[in-house]
Design an enzyme around this catalytic site. Structure first.
Site, PDB file in Angstrom:
ATOM      1  N   LYS A 276       0.834  -1.201   0.000  1.00 15.60           N
ATOM      2  CA  LYS A 276       0.000   0.000   0.000  1.00 15.60           C
ATOM      3  C   LYS A 276       0.868   1.250   0.000  1.00 15.60           C
ATOM      4  CE  LYS A 276      -3.968  -1.678   2.705  1.00 15.60           C
ATOM      5  NZ  LYS A 276      -5.006  -1.513   1.684  1.00 15.60           N
ATOM      6  N   ARG A 350     -10.630 -11.081   2.038  1.00 14.45           N
ATOM      7  CA  ARG A 350     -11.576 -12.062   1.477  1.00 14.45           C
ATOM      8  C   ARG A 350     -10.963 -13.456   1.461  1.00 14.45           C
ATOM      9  NH1 ARG A 350     -11.953  -8.814  -4.114  1.00 14.45           N
ATOM     10  NH2 ARG A 350     -11.633  -7.134  -2.612  1.00 14.45           N
TER      11      ARG A 350
HETATM   12  N1  BES Z   1      -8.190  -3.539   4.468  1.00 15.56           N
HETATM   13  C1  BES Z   1      -8.381  -3.112   3.136  1.00 15.56           C
HETATM   14  C2  BES Z   1      -9.677  -2.326   2.938  1.00 15.56           C
HETATM   15  C3  BES Z   1      -9.736  -0.980   3.597  1.00 15.56           C
HETATM   16  C4  BES Z   1      -9.448   0.153   2.869  1.00 15.56           C
HETATM   17  C5  BES Z   1     -10.135  -0.857   4.901  1.00 15.56           C
HETATM   18  C6  BES Z   1      -9.521   1.390   3.461  1.00 15.56           C
HETATM   19  C7  BES Z   1     -10.214   0.386   5.510  1.00 15.56           C
HETATM   20  C8  BES Z   1      -9.915   1.515   4.785  1.00 15.56           C
HETATM   21  C9  BES Z   1      -8.433  -4.320   2.183  1.00 15.56           C
HETATM   22  O1  BES Z   1      -7.677  -5.395   2.589  1.00 15.56           O
HETATM   23  C10 BES Z   1      -7.883  -3.870   0.880  1.00 15.56           C
HETATM   24  O2  BES Z   1      -6.734  -3.532   0.830  1.00 15.56           O
HETATM   25  N2  BES Z   1      -8.706  -3.880  -0.151  1.00 15.56           N
HETATM   26  C11 BES Z   1      -8.296  -3.463  -1.439  1.00 15.56           C
HETATM   27  C12 BES Z   1      -8.848  -4.438  -2.457  1.00 15.56           C
HETATM   28  C13 BES Z   1      -8.357  -4.183  -3.852  1.00 15.56           C
HETATM   29  C14 BES Z   1      -6.910  -4.574  -3.963  1.00 15.56           C
HETATM   30  C15 BES Z   1      -9.221  -4.986  -4.808  1.00 15.56           C
HETATM   31  C16 BES Z   1      -8.850  -2.065  -1.686  1.00 15.56           C
HETATM   32  O3  BES Z   1      -9.998  -1.825  -1.350  1.00 15.56           O
HETATM   33  O4  BES Z   1      -8.115  -1.224  -2.173  1.00 15.56           O
HETATM   34 MN    MN Z   2      -5.644  -5.209   1.932  1.00 21.15          MN
END
Ligand code: BES
Ligand code: MN
Ligand code: ZN
Length: 493
Positions: A276, A350
């Site tokens: 990230k 997921r």
């Molecule tokens: N934990 C994150 C989702 C999240 C984002 C929670 C912002 C709280 C605040 C999740 O694991 C994630 O990183 N999701 C990705 C999925 C994508 C790679 C399809 C996302 O939402 O960017």
């Molecule tokens: Mn994630």
């Protein structure tokens, strides 16, 4: 925190919060009592000098003497006061009252609202629940690492002309629900350095001991034996060993229903090899909010000796980049035998939930509910004050939407359609773990739906609502304890 219900004359509080509707001259017994103590000064201030009109969120602070302070909080017009707005008034009044209270005992007036609109109406039992939760939201702070003066309120009093068994019952639910919220927020606030899978597993074992719950904790070897290879892959880049926890509360009599509550438990989400950006990673210690939530709830359910059987489940691990981390292109076989091609290591929640949901198939429960900080996409669609609700049983979804509204929390249904299947089409596995940028929240939910056999599976995406950067109308920035009131009311219904 202690909770008591008191008759007006018996109050020991150093600060009393009472309420006032806009354009209403009817005065409560509590007001008359306080007015007398003030030698009619309160009456003059409000009804002659109009220092406060009772508008929504208006606040009037008054000192009766050195030991007793009063806050009059405006509720706005009677017909437009929803349960949610009432909760917001209480939270803000409690917040501004905190430093005025000298003896650590704060009292709040127990009021009811008779209204034809069910989202506005509340009786005294309901009011007791709302007030205790909201007051505790207002008073909440995570000051463990601060050297500031701590003027913590130790007792909350609900005051009324009489104390009935209904009110006592409501106060009990409110007390334990608010406890669950505080527990959850504290655990989310604590850094990921401390809150590792092992730490959460130990906490679960303490909870099991204290509340006499059955507990299964699975270590890496046992997780492998259970064939949860999808979950295992996510944690393999971390120095912290993954843990799978399963706590069970059983009532003394035959349970009215059996429910499994699954909480996403990523103790830190760096994104994995698909790392990230710094700004997105900043609050990712909160990616275990689901786990913290279900751990809070089971304690409240046990304390209330609810007549349901409750299983709480969390697959706990850390999503890191390292030489041993799982990679794009890896193909993982989940507990139910389905194969997943890793398209993006940051869509890890997921993958862990896939195995946690499959595990629930072995429990013989009537309903499965998962709560997860799952997708950034839900923030794009619903913002930071509305939780996304999905599932495979419309009746269950409708019931939850209704109860959450009555609990003063915002929810909105998002679709899960067969249509979404194409988004995750893989050439070499049953499915990929991510699709494109479109319909991210629904696509994630469609992915999850492949890993449960339950006919009543509900999915709550709290990525937008669990942890907020800016204060909302009720809660300061940070963890919110979102959906705990809704889930408690749902479980008790
Ligand atoms: N934990 C994150 C989702 C999240 C984002 C929670 C912002 C709280 C605040 C999740 O694991 C994630 O990183 N999701 C990705 C999925 C994508 C790679 C399809 C996302 O939402 O960017
Ligand atoms: Mn994630
Ligand atoms: Zn995550």
């Amino acid at each position: 925190m202690n909770f008591v219900t008191e008759k007006i004359e018996q109050t020991k509080a150093g600060l009393i919060i009472c309420f006032m509707y806009e354009d209403e001259s009817k005065k409560s017994e509590l007001f008359e009592y306080l007015n007398k103590l003030s030698n009619n000064e309160l009456q003059k201030q409000i009804y002659e000098f109009k220092t406060i009109k009772g508008a929504f969120q208006e606040i009037f602070k008054y000192s009766i003497n050195e030991k007793l302070k009063v806050i009059v909080a405006g509720l706005g017009k009677k017909e437009s006061l929803t349960r949610q707005k009432f909760s917001q008034v209480v939270a803000n009044a409690a917040r501004s009252a905190k430093t005025l209270c000298k003896n650590k005992i704060m009292a709040l007036e127990l009021i009811e609202n008779k209204n034809d609109n069910i989202y506005c109406a509340f009786d005294k039992k309901e009011a007791a629940k709302i007030i205790l939760c909201a007051a505790r939201i207002g008073l909440y702070e995570f000051s463990k690492y601060l050297k500031t003066d701590k003027n913590q309120i130790e007792t909350l009093e609900l005051i009324d002309t009489a104390v009935t068994p209904e009110v006592e019952a409501g106060a009990q639910i409110g007390a334990y629900t608010s406890f669950a919220m505080k527990f959850t927020k504290d655990l989310v606030n604590e850094s990921a350095q401390i809150v590792t899978p092992d730490y959460v597993a130990n906490l679960a074992s303490q909870i099991a001991h204290e509340h006499k719950l059955e507990l299964n904790v699975f270590n890496k070897k046992q997780i492998k034996e259970l064939k949860m290879n999808a979950f295992l892959a996510v944690g393999q880049g971390s120095v912290h060993e993954p843990k799978f926890i399963h706590l069970i509360y059983k009532p003394k009599t035959t349970p009215r229903k059996k429910i499994a509550l699954v909480g996403k438990g990523i103790t830190f989400d760096a994104g994995g090899m698909n790392i990230k950006p710094a700004a997105s990673m900043l609050t990712m210690k909160s990616d275990m909010t689901g786990a913290a939530t279900v751990l809070g709830i089971i304690q409240a359910i046990a304390k209330l000796e609810a007549d349901i059987e409750l299983h709480i489940i969390s697959a706990l691990c850390e999503n890191m980049t390292s030489g041993s981390a799982y990679k794009q292109g890896d193909v993982l076989t989940a507990m139910n035998g389905k194969t997943i091609e890793v398209d993006n290591t940051d869509a890890e929640g997921r993958i862990t939930l896939a195995d946690a949901l499959s595990y629930c198939d072995t429990l013989g429960v009537d309903e499965v509910i998962d709560i997860a900080t799952l997708t950034g996409a839900v923030i794009v669609s619903l913002g930071t004050n509305i939780t996304g609700v999905m599932g495979n049983n419309q009746k269950q979804i409708d019931k939850f939407l209704e109860i959450s509204k009555l609990s003063g929390e915002n929810t909105w249904q998002m679709p899960i359609l067969e249509e979404l299947k194409d988004n995750l089409k893989s050439e070499i596995a049953d499915m990929k773990n991510t699709g494109g940028r479109n319909a991210g929240t629904s696509t994630a939910a469609w992915f999850l739906s492949n890993f449960t056999k339950s006919k009543s599976w509900l999915h709550l995406d709290i990525a937008g609502t669990a942890y907020i950067d800016k204060s909302n109308k009720e809660t300061l920035s940070g963890p919110t304890g979102v959906m705990i009131r809704s889930l408690m009311n749902y479980l008790l219904s």
